[in-house]
Design an enzyme around this catalytic site. Structure first.
Site, PDB file in Angstrom:
ATOM      1  CG  HIS A 290      -2.011   0.874   1.272  1.00 25.22           C
ATOM      2  ND1 HIS A 290      -2.257   1.831   0.130  1.00 25.22           N
ATOM      3  CD2 HIS A 290      -3.182   1.402   2.189  1.00 25.22           C
ATOM      4  CE1 HIS A 290      -3.352   2.503   0.859  1.00 25.22           C
ATOM      5  NE2 HIS A 290      -3.804   2.311   1.963  1.00 25.22           N
ATOM      6  CG  HIS A 329      -4.118   0.988  -8.237  1.00 26.16           C
ATOM      7  ND1 HIS A 329      -5.542   1.021  -7.986  1.00 26.16           N
ATOM      8  CD2 HIS A 329      -3.656   1.968  -7.589  1.00 26.16           C
ATOM      9  CE1 HIS A 329      -5.788   1.745  -7.142  1.00 26.16           C
ATOM     10  NE2 HIS A 329      -4.487   2.567  -6.709  1.00 26.16           N
ATOM     11  CG  ASP A 385       3.031   4.380  -3.742  1.00 23.63           C
ATOM     12  OD1 ASP A 385       1.947   3.628  -3.500  1.00 23.63           O
ATOM     13  OD2 ASP A 385       3.078   5.535  -3.207  1.00 23.63           O
TER      14      ASP A 385
HETATM   15  C1  SDX Z   1      -1.415   2.438  -3.306  1.00 21.13           C
HETATM   16  O1  SDX Z   1      -6.089   1.190  -3.217  1.00 21.13           O
HETATM   17  C2  SDX Z   1      -5.519   2.135  -3.447  1.00 21.13           C
HETATM   18  O2  SDX Z   1      -6.188   3.134  -4.019  1.00 21.13           O
HETATM   19  C3  SDX Z   1      -4.027   2.340  -2.929  1.00 21.13           C
HETATM   20  C4  SDX Z   1      -3.475   3.791  -3.255  1.00 21.13           C
HETATM   21  C5  SDX Z   1      -4.120   4.691  -2.735  1.00 21.13           C
HETATM   22  O3  SDX Z   1      -3.798   6.034  -3.241  1.00 21.13           O
HETATM   23  O4  SDX Z   1      -4.507   4.682  -1.552  1.00 21.13           O
HETATM   24  O5  SDX Z   1      -3.461   3.819  -4.485  1.00 21.13           O
HETATM   25  C6  SDX Z   1      -1.905   3.714  -2.966  1.00 21.13           C
HETATM   26  O6  SDX Z   1      -1.467   1.375  -2.330  1.00 21.13           O
HETATM   27  C7  SDX Z   1      -0.788   2.011  -4.688  1.00 21.13           C
HETATM   28  C8  SDX Z   1      -0.077   0.530  -4.848  1.00 21.13           C
HETATM   29  C9  SDX Z   1       1.073   0.783  -4.219  1.00 21.13           C
HETATM   30  N1  SDX Z   1       1.611  -0.792  -4.146  1.00 21.13           N
HETATM   31  C10 SDX Z   1       2.664  -1.283  -5.018  1.00 21.13           C
HETATM   32  O7  SDX Z   1       3.055  -0.530  -6.037  1.00 21.13           O
HETATM   33  C11 SDX Z   1       3.046  -2.610  -4.976  1.00 21.13           C
HETATM   34  C12 SDX Z   1       3.073  -3.521  -5.939  1.00 21.13           C
HETATM   35  N2  SDX Z   1       1.738  -3.613  -6.690  1.00 21.13           N
HETATM   36  C13 SDX Z   1       1.070  -4.779  -6.206  1.00 21.13           C
HETATM   37  O8  SDX Z   1       1.605  -5.389  -5.146  1.00 21.13           O
HETATM   38  C14 SDX Z   1      -0.269  -4.843  -6.883  1.00 21.13           C
HETATM   39  O9  SDX Z   1      -0.313  -4.236  -8.040  1.00 21.13           O
HETATM   40  C15 SDX Z   1      -1.184  -4.220  -6.000  1.00 21.13           C
HETATM   41  C16 SDX Z   1      -1.203  -4.546  -4.457  1.00 21.13           C
HETATM   42  C17 SDX Z   1      -1.233  -2.755  -5.888  1.00 21.13           C
HETATM   43  C18 SDX Z   1      -2.697  -4.620  -6.596  1.00 21.13           C
HETATM   44  O10 SDX Z   1      -2.739  -6.080  -6.173  1.00 21.13           O
HETATM   45  P1  SDX Z   1      -4.008  -6.739  -6.692  1.00 21.13           P
HETATM   46  O11 SDX Z   1      -5.195  -5.786  -7.367  1.00 21.13           O
HETATM   47  O12 SDX Z   1      -4.571  -7.676  -5.786  1.00 21.13           O
HETATM   48  O13 SDX Z   1      -3.451  -7.390  -8.015  1.00 21.13           O
HETATM   49  P2  SDX Z   1      -2.981  -8.943  -8.155  1.00 21.13           P
HETATM   50  O14 SDX Z   1      -1.907  -8.996  -6.804  1.00 21.13           O
HETATM   51  O15 SDX Z   1      -3.996  -9.987  -7.938  1.00 21.13           O
HETATM   52  O16 SDX Z   1      -2.073  -8.990  -9.462  1.00 21.13           O
HETATM   53  C19 SDX Z   1      -2.961  -9.544 -10.448  1.00 21.13           C
HETATM   54  C20 SDX Z   1      -1.593 -10.150 -11.216  1.00 21.13           C
HETATM   55  C21 SDX Z   1      -0.833 -11.043 -10.542  1.00 21.13           C
HETATM   56  O17 SDX Z   1       0.012 -11.869 -11.675  1.00 21.13           O
HETATM   57  P3  SDX Z   1      -0.731 -13.564 -11.923  1.00 21.13           P
HETATM   58  O18 SDX Z   1      -0.930 -14.159 -10.418  1.00 21.13           O
HETATM   59  O19 SDX Z   1      -2.264 -13.234 -12.439  1.00 21.13           O
HETATM   60  O20 SDX Z   1       0.153 -14.098 -12.714  1.00 21.13           O
HETATM   61  O21 SDX Z   1      -0.714  -9.103 -11.615  1.00 21.13           O
HETATM   62  C22 SDX Z   1       0.490  -9.282 -10.942  1.00 21.13           C
HETATM   63  C23 SDX Z   1       0.417 -10.600  -9.898  1.00 21.13           C
HETATM   64  O22 SDX Z   1       1.426 -11.335  -9.754  1.00 21.13           O
HETATM   65  N3  SDX Z   1       1.184  -8.271 -10.342  1.00 21.13           N
HETATM   66  C24 SDX Z   1       2.440  -7.777 -10.489  1.00 21.13           C
HETATM   67  C25 SDX Z   1       2.407  -6.570  -9.853  1.00 21.13           C
HETATM   68  N4  SDX Z   1       1.211  -6.186  -9.243  1.00 21.13           N
HETATM   69  C26 SDX Z   1       0.475  -7.219  -9.669  1.00 21.13           C
HETATM   70  N5  SDX Z   1       3.391  -8.288 -11.126  1.00 21.13           N
HETATM   71  C27 SDX Z   1       4.591  -7.683 -10.857  1.00 21.13           C
HETATM   72  N6  SDX Z   1       4.657  -6.497 -10.339  1.00 21.13           N
HETATM   73  C28 SDX Z   1       3.839  -5.959  -9.615  1.00 21.13           C
HETATM   74  N7  SDX Z   1       3.918  -4.641  -9.109  1.00 21.13           N
END
Ligand code: SDX
Length: 450
Positions: A290, A329, A385
């Site tokens: 997050h 996201h 971020d």
């Molecule tokens: C914020 O919710 C909000 O609004 C949050 C926020 C706010 O203003 O409050 O916007 C702020 O928290 C932004 C997000 C910051 N976090 C990150 O940058 C961390 C990296 N991102 C991820 O961990 C992920 O993208 C999330 C947590 C942000 C979202 O995760 P989801 O929606 O649960 O998606 P998921 O984990 O189910 O991913 C779907 C697929 C998966 O691949 P498969 O299993 O289908 O093969 O996408 C892949 C994930 O492995 N994936 C990524 C990835 N994010 C998702 N692969 C590589 N790098 C990534 N960053």
């Protein structure tokens, strides 16, 4: 198959078999294949009310159907008028105003007023708002003693969350959560004191004396002064950096039902005061998935080290070894509109601070990722971020303070979400159900027989 439903007139107890679309112009007709029964479930705002599923039973003593939705992937927990996001179109609006216009034309305190009150302030309202917040920036001297108890290398987010929670003990009047005037006073205190707490965390880490708030300075100018002033009489604030920080605070102010906003609402739903509720929200924001992601992005860029090592890093991400932090996201399946603006702000900051070599690595990462099927297929784009940390680092903030900056800005959104929950007649204490998959009833076995 007819679309009839059985309607019971509660006044007479009589049942009537009527066409479903007379009563519920928008409704689902659910046929339970287990019993052959049909149910008309009203559709409102693109949702069905989960409680309407409880009528679907196998027998009279059956509990009825629930929904199962881990991490609330497809569940609206509330109705809200604060922030609108269209993830596919990359749209973000606070109270209907596009984020691009607010970032360009407004300032953080004005946007905080908008988010909390629903309308942009008049000149008189703004002056009163700014005065009230500015005059609530001081911390009780005992708070400093509390903060001095932390190790010198304590993570500032751990210090911040604890200190915000501790403020609940300094302001017992904050328990009057149903009193609008009390909520307003706590709002002044929280928005006013967050920069002071953040700056004190930073000064504690460096063993530097705390710098008291300066009421003559702007919200972000005062924060920069409390952070970086040394022995000079008045800290020299660079207007470009002061403005850039203000824009970054605007972009981070709220984001509808994100993880930490959900925590703020959930803790607040037990009628806990806003200080302990926000301590929980800050704890959620601390998580690397997050708000902690901006810190992780900097560590990732430093680990990559040079542009020519980017392809190898991308390969490891695609092999699932690690995530591309700052990408992806839950809602945005397009470019996060905030990331675009932050990237533009970076250029203004680097004109003052000098260009960060990490930016070149970030741009190369983005360039490659946006062309790669792995990321395209998963709709992974830079989020808020990805670039913010590079700017914060160039402005002189230590990496582990980045999430603290996020928390300062998000204070406005957390309070607005908390307040909206409190006055929403449909809300009550949050208490989800579960699907029990544990052991059936079994009798206790004495130790000697195990
Ligand atoms: C914020 O919710 C909000 O609004 C949050 C926020 C706010 O203003 O409050 O916007 C702020 O928290 C932004 C997000 C910051 N976090 C990150 O940058 C961390 C990296 N991102 C991820 O961990 C992920 O993208 C999330 C947590 C942000 C979202 O995760 P989801 O929606 O649960 O998606 P998921 O984990 O189910 O991913 C779907 C697929 C998966 O691949 P498969 O299993 O289908 O093969 O996408 C892949 C994930 O492995 N994936 C990524 C990835 N994010 C998702 N692969 C590589 N790098 C990534 N960053």
């Amino acid at each position: 198959m007819n679309n009839n439903i059985v309607v019971t007139d509660s006044r007479t107890g009589k049942h009537y078999d009527v066409p479903g679309d007379i009563i519920f112009p928008d409704s689902l007709t659910i046929i339970d294949s287990r019993t052959g029964k049909e149910y008309a479930v009203p559709v409102h705002n693109g949702t069905i009310n989960a409680m309407d599923l409880r009528q679907i039973k196998l027998s009279e003593d059956d509990f009825g159907l629930m929904t199962y939705d881990p991490a609330f992937m497809n569940t609206a927990s509330c109705k809200s008028a604060i922030t609108f996001i269209d993830g596919d179109k990359g749209i973000l609006r606070y109270r209907g105003y596009p984020i691009e216009q607010l970032a360009e034309k407004s300032n953080f305190l004005e946007v905080a007023y908008l988010i909390l009150n629903g309308e942009l302030p008049s000149k008189v309202q703004y002056n009163d708002w700014e005065y009230s917040i500015t005059h609530h920036t001081m911390l009780h001297e005992s708070t400093k003693k509390l903060m001095e108890g932390f190790n010198h290398d304590a993570h500032p987010m751990g210090m911040l969350a604890s200190t915000v929670g501790a403020l609940s003990t300094f302001y017992p009047d904050s328990h009057n959560i149903h009193d609008a005037e009390s909520r307003k006073l706590q709002t002044y205190r929280l928005i006013g004191k967050m920069p002071t707490i953040a700056a004190y965390c930073y000064r504690h880490r460096l063993g530097l004396p705390y710098i008291y708030p300066d009421l003559e300075l702007s919200y972000t100018g005062n924060f920069l002064s409390m952070m970086f002033k040394m022995t000079e009489m008045h800290y020299k604030i660079d207007p470009v950096l002061e403005h850039a920080l203000d824009v970054l605070f605007i972009l981070h102010a709220d984001h509808e039902q994100n993880c930490s906003a959900n925590v703020m609402r959930s803790i607040g739903s037990s009628n806990a005061d806003p200080f302990v509720s926000m301590a929980g929200a800050a704890a959620a924001l601390y998580g690397p998935l997050h708000g902690g992601a901006n810190e992780e992005v900097l560590m990732m860029l430093r680990e990559i080290g040079t542009k020519d090592r980017v392809p190898d890093f991308i390969k490891r991400v695609k092999e699932g070894e690690q995530k591309l932090m700052g990408f992806g996201h839950r809602i945005y399946k397009n470019y996060d509109p905030r990331a675009k603006f932050i990237k533009e702000t970076a250029d203004q900051v680097f004109e003052v601070t000098g260009r960060s070599r990490l930016l070149d690595i970030a741009i190369e990462l983005e360039r490659i990722a946006l062309q790669d099927e792995y990321f395209i297929k998963r709709k992974l784009y830079p989020n808020v971020d990805f670039y913010s940390g590079i700017i914060y680092q160039a402005m002189g903030f230590p990496t582990d303070a980045f999430t603290v900056l996020f928390a300062i800005a998000r204070t406005a959104g957390w309070i607005a979400q908390w307040q909206e929950m409190l006055v929403d007649k449909e809300q009550k204490i949050a208490r989800p159900r579960q699907v029990y998959i544990g052991a059936e009833k079994r009798d206790f076995v004495p130790m000697e027989k195990r």
